[in-house]
Design a protein around this motif. Structure first.
Motif, PDB file in Angstrom:
ATOM      1  N   TYR A  21       0.822  -1.211   0.000  1.00 43.83           N
ATOM      2  CA  TYR A  21       0.000   0.000   0.000  1.00 43.83           C
ATOM      3  C   TYR A  21       0.851   1.254   0.000  1.00 43.83           C
ATOM      4  O   TYR A  21       1.999   1.262   0.430  1.00 43.83           O
ATOM      5  CB  TYR A  21      -0.956   0.011   1.199  1.00 43.83           C
ATOM      6  CG  TYR A  21      -0.297  -0.146   2.552  1.00 43.83           C
ATOM      7  CD1 TYR A  21       0.080   0.962   3.306  1.00 43.83           C
ATOM      8  CD2 TYR A  21      -0.071  -1.404   3.088  1.00 43.83           C
ATOM      9  CE1 TYR A  21       0.661   0.822   4.555  1.00 43.83           C
ATOM     10  CE2 TYR A  21       0.508  -1.564   4.341  1.00 43.83           C
ATOM     11  CZ  TYR A  21       0.873  -0.450   5.068  1.00 43.83           C
ATOM     12  OH  TYR A  21       1.459  -0.594   6.304  1.00 43.83           O
ATOM     13  N   THR A  22       0.243   2.306  -0.497  1.00 45.55           N
ATOM     14  CA  THR A  22       0.844   3.642  -0.512  1.00 45.55           C
ATOM     15  C   THR A  22       0.401   4.385   0.746  1.00 45.55           C
ATOM     16  O   THR A  22      -0.460   3.911   1.495  1.00 45.55           O
ATOM     17  CB  THR A  22       0.386   4.426  -1.751  1.00 45.55           C
ATOM     18  OG1 THR A  22      -1.030   4.620  -1.648  1.00 45.55           O
ATOM     19  CG2 THR A  22       0.721   3.682  -3.037  1.00 45.55           C
ATOM     20  N   ALA A  29      -5.452  -0.284   4.272  1.00 49.45           N
ATOM     21  CA  ALA A  29      -4.602  -1.462   4.472  1.00 49.45           C
ATOM     22  C   ALA A  29      -4.615  -1.904   5.932  1.00 49.45           C
ATOM     23  O   ALA A  29      -4.676  -3.097   6.229  1.00 49.45           O
ATOM     24  CB  ALA A  29      -3.176  -1.161   4.015  1.00 49.45           C
ATOM     25  N   HIS A  30      -4.555  -0.956   6.853  1.00 54.91           N
ATOM     26  CA  HIS A  30      -4.583  -1.300   8.277  1.00 54.91           C
ATOM     27  C   HIS A  30      -5.932  -1.908   8.666  1.00 54.91           C
ATOM     28  O   HIS A  30      -5.983  -2.852   9.466  1.00 54.91           O
ATOM     29  CB  HIS A  30      -4.284  -0.067   9.112  1.00 54.91           C
ATOM     30  CG  HIS A  30      -2.840   0.334   9.088  1.00 54.91           C
ATOM     31  ND1 HIS A  30      -2.232   1.002  10.121  1.00 54.91           N
ATOM     32  CD2 HIS A  30      -1.870   0.176   8.153  1.00 54.91           C
ATOM     33  CE1 HIS A  30      -0.969   1.223   9.837  1.00 54.91           C
ATOM     34  NE2 HIS A  30      -0.731   0.734   8.642  1.00 54.91           N
ATOM     35  N   GLU A  31      -7.000  -1.363   8.107  1.00 58.37           N
ATOM     36  CA  GLU A  31      -8.325  -1.934   8.379  1.00 58.37           C
ATOM     37  C   GLU A  31      -8.418  -3.355   7.831  1.00 58.37           C
ATOM     38  O   GLU A  31      -8.927  -4.262   8.509  1.00 58.37           O
ATOM     39  CB  GLU A  31      -9.425  -1.068   7.767  1.00 58.37           C
ATOM     40  CG  GLU A  31     -10.805  -1.653   8.008  1.00 58.37           C
ATOM     41  CD  GLU A  31     -11.911  -0.916   7.284  1.00 58.37           C
ATOM     42  OE1 GLU A  31     -13.015  -1.479   7.224  1.00 58.37           O
ATOM     43  OE2 GLU A  31     -11.677   0.189   6.762  1.00 58.37           O
ATOM     44  N   LEU A  32      -7.920  -3.585   6.617  1.00 56.71           N
ATOM     45  CA  LEU A  32      -7.938  -4.923   6.033  1.00 56.71           C
ATOM     46  C   LEU A  32      -7.114  -5.890   6.874  1.00 56.71           C
ATOM     47  O   LEU A  32      -7.509  -7.043   7.069  1.00 56.71           O
ATOM     48  CB  LEU A  32      -7.420  -4.885   4.594  1.00 56.71           C
ATOM     49  CG  LEU A  32      -7.481  -6.205   3.834  1.00 56.71           C
ATOM     50  CD1 LEU A  32      -8.922  -6.659   3.621  1.00 56.71           C
ATOM     51  CD2 LEU A  32      -6.748  -6.082   2.501  1.00 56.71           C
ATOM     52  N   PHE A  53       4.741  -3.334   8.039  1.00 56.74           N
ATOM     53  CA  PHE A  53       5.966  -2.630   7.689  1.00 56.74           C
ATOM     54  C   PHE A  53       5.566  -1.290   7.099  1.00 56.74           C
ATOM     55  O   PHE A  53       5.054  -1.231   5.973  1.00 56.74           O
ATOM     56  CB  PHE A  53       6.793  -3.428   6.675  1.00 56.74           C
ATOM     57  CG  PHE A  53       7.362  -4.698   7.218  1.00 56.74           C
ATOM     58  CD1 PHE A  53       8.528  -4.679   7.967  1.00 56.74           C
ATOM     59  CD2 PHE A  53       6.743  -5.914   6.966  1.00 56.74           C
ATOM     60  CE1 PHE A  53       9.063  -5.860   8.467  1.00 56.74           C
ATOM     61  CE2 PHE A  53       7.271  -7.093   7.460  1.00 56.74           C
ATOM     62  CZ  PHE A  53       8.433  -7.075   8.218  1.00 56.74           C
ATOM     63  N   GLU A  54       5.806  -0.217   7.819  1.00 55.74           N
ATOM     64  CA  GLU A  54       5.424   1.120   7.350  1.00 55.74           C
ATOM     65  C   GLU A  54       6.407   1.703   6.353  1.00 55.74           C
ATOM     66  O   GLU A  54       6.103   2.678   5.672  1.00 55.74           O
ATOM     67  CB  GLU A  54       5.251   2.066   8.538  1.00 55.74           C
ATOM     68  CG  GLU A  54       4.151   1.652   9.496  1.00 55.74           C
ATOM     69  CD  GLU A  54       2.754   1.626   8.868  1.00 55.74           C
ATOM     70  OE1 GLU A  54       2.548   2.194   7.774  1.00 55.74           O
ATOM     71  OE2 GLU A  54       1.858   1.023   9.462  1.00 55.74           O
ATOM     72  N   PRO A  61       8.878  -2.456  -2.533  1.00 58.52           N
ATOM     73  CA  PRO A  61       9.165  -1.054  -2.829  1.00 58.52           C
ATOM     74  C   PRO A  61       8.290  -0.063  -2.058  1.00 58.52           C
ATOM     75  O   PRO A  61       8.534   1.141  -2.112  1.00 58.52           O
ATOM     76  CB  PRO A  61       8.880  -0.949  -4.333  1.00 58.52           C
ATOM     77  CG  PRO A  61       7.805  -1.963  -4.565  1.00 58.52           C
ATOM     78  CD  PRO A  61       8.115  -3.096  -3.604  1.00 58.52           C
ATOM     79  N   THR A  62       7.272  -0.549  -1.367  1.00 52.88           N
ATOM     80  CA  THR A  62       6.349   0.301  -0.624  1.00 52.88           C
ATOM     81  C   THR A  62       6.081  -0.318   0.737  1.00 52.88           C
ATOM     82  O   THR A  62       6.570  -1.397   1.050  1.00 52.88           O
ATOM     83  CB  THR A  62       4.992   0.440  -1.365  1.00 52.88           C
ATOM     84  OG1 THR A  62       4.371  -0.848  -1.402  1.00 52.88           O
ATOM     85  CG2 THR A  62       5.158   0.970  -2.771  1.00 52.88           C
ATOM     86  N   SER A  63       5.254   0.343   1.506  1.00 53.31           N
ATOM     87  CA  SER A  63       4.796  -0.237   2.762  1.00 53.31           C
ATOM     88  C   SER A  63       4.021  -1.504   2.460  1.00 53.31           C
ATOM     89  O   SER A  63       3.465  -1.665   1.362  1.00 53.31           O
ATOM     90  CB  SER A  63       3.874   0.741   3.495  1.00 53.31           C
ATOM     91  OG  SER A  63       4.531   1.952   3.753  1.00 53.31           O
ATOM     92  N   MET A  64       3.968  -2.423   3.416  1.00 52.93           N
ATOM     93  CA  MET A  64       3.208  -3.651   3.229  1.00 52.93           C
ATOM     94  C   MET A  64       2.989  -4.300   4.589  1.00 52.93           C
ATOM     95  O   MET A  64       3.631  -3.967   5.569  1.00 52.93           O
ATOM     96  CB  MET A  64       3.898  -4.602   2.263  1.00 52.93           C
ATOM     97  CG  MET A  64       5.197  -5.205   2.728  1.00 52.93           C
ATOM     98  SD  MET A  64       4.963  -6.825   3.461  1.00 52.93           S
ATOM     99  CE  MET A  64       6.670  -7.274   3.809  1.00 52.93           C
ATOM    100  N   TRP A  65       2.025  -5.211   4.609  1.00 53.01           N
ATOM    101  CA  TRP A  65       1.891  -6.082   5.766  1.00 53.01           C
ATOM    102  C   TRP A  65       1.930  -7.520   5.291  1.00 53.01           C
ATOM    103  O   TRP A  65       1.695  -7.800   4.115  1.00 53.01           O
ATOM    104  CB  TRP A  65       0.690  -5.774   6.626  1.00 53.01           C
ATOM    105  CG  TRP A  65      -0.703  -5.832   6.059  1.00 53.01           C
ATOM    106  CD1 TRP A  65      -1.476  -4.760   5.718  1.00 53.01           C
ATOM    107  CD2 TRP A  65      -1.530  -6.988   5.868  1.00 53.01           C
ATOM    108  NE1 TRP A  65      -2.715  -5.182   5.296  1.00 53.01           N
ATOM    109  CE2 TRP A  65      -2.776  -6.544   5.382  1.00 53.01           C
ATOM    110  CE3 TRP A  65      -1.345  -8.351   6.043  1.00 53.01           C
ATOM    111  CZ2 TRP A  65      -3.823  -7.415   5.073  1.00 53.01           C
ATOM    112  CZ3 TRP A  65      -2.379  -9.228   5.741  1.00 53.01           C
ATOM    113  CH2 TRP A  65      -3.599  -8.756   5.270  1.00 53.01           C
TER     114      TRP A  65
END
Length: 135
Positions: A21-22, A29-32, A53-54, A61-65
């Protein structure tokens, strides 16, 4: 002709679910993330390593969980993976999701590079990963 590989022999460490996510997508993304964990708990689907991971990390290449779906039972993991894919299909919204196995590496097959570049499943827009990290 190459012999077929059976998932229970080559995927001993389960499957990683990644949502990228951007900054603009962070709240969604946090809600999901919270909703997916609630789903896993309600359905008794075993998982470990739920991590947000913020900042970019590893090949991302971006934030992700990420959440690892554990392989405690080869029949159960295949069933649970299908349930998780179906859940993500109808709940991810506009977010991009990548699911990949954690394969056993041998001379010609598997390992982190292949898991993230060949054996993965994308829902939404695929991201260009920094695969050189696996070299």
């Amino acid at each position: 002709m190459t012999d077929s590989r059976h998932p229970s022999d080559w995927i001993p460490d389960g499957y990683d679910v990644h949502v990228v996510y951007t900054d603009a997508e962070r709240a969604a993304a946090h809600e999901l993330y919270q909703r997916f964990i609630a789903y896993l708990d309600a359905e008794d689907i075993p998982y470990v390593r739920p991590i947000l991971f913020e900042d970019p990390v590893g090949p991302w290449p971006t934030s992700m969980w990420q959440i690892l779906l554990r392989n405690e039972d080869s029949v159960a993991i295949e069933r649970d993976l299908g349930r998780c894919v179906a859940w993500m299909m109808i709940n991810r919204g506009a977010l991009s999701v990548m699911i990949h196995p954690n394969t056993t590496r041998d001379e010609e097959f598997g390992g982190g590079h292949a898991d993230h570049s060949q054996y993965m499943l994308w829902m939404g827009s695929p991201q260009r990963l920094k695969l050189k990290i696996f070299s």
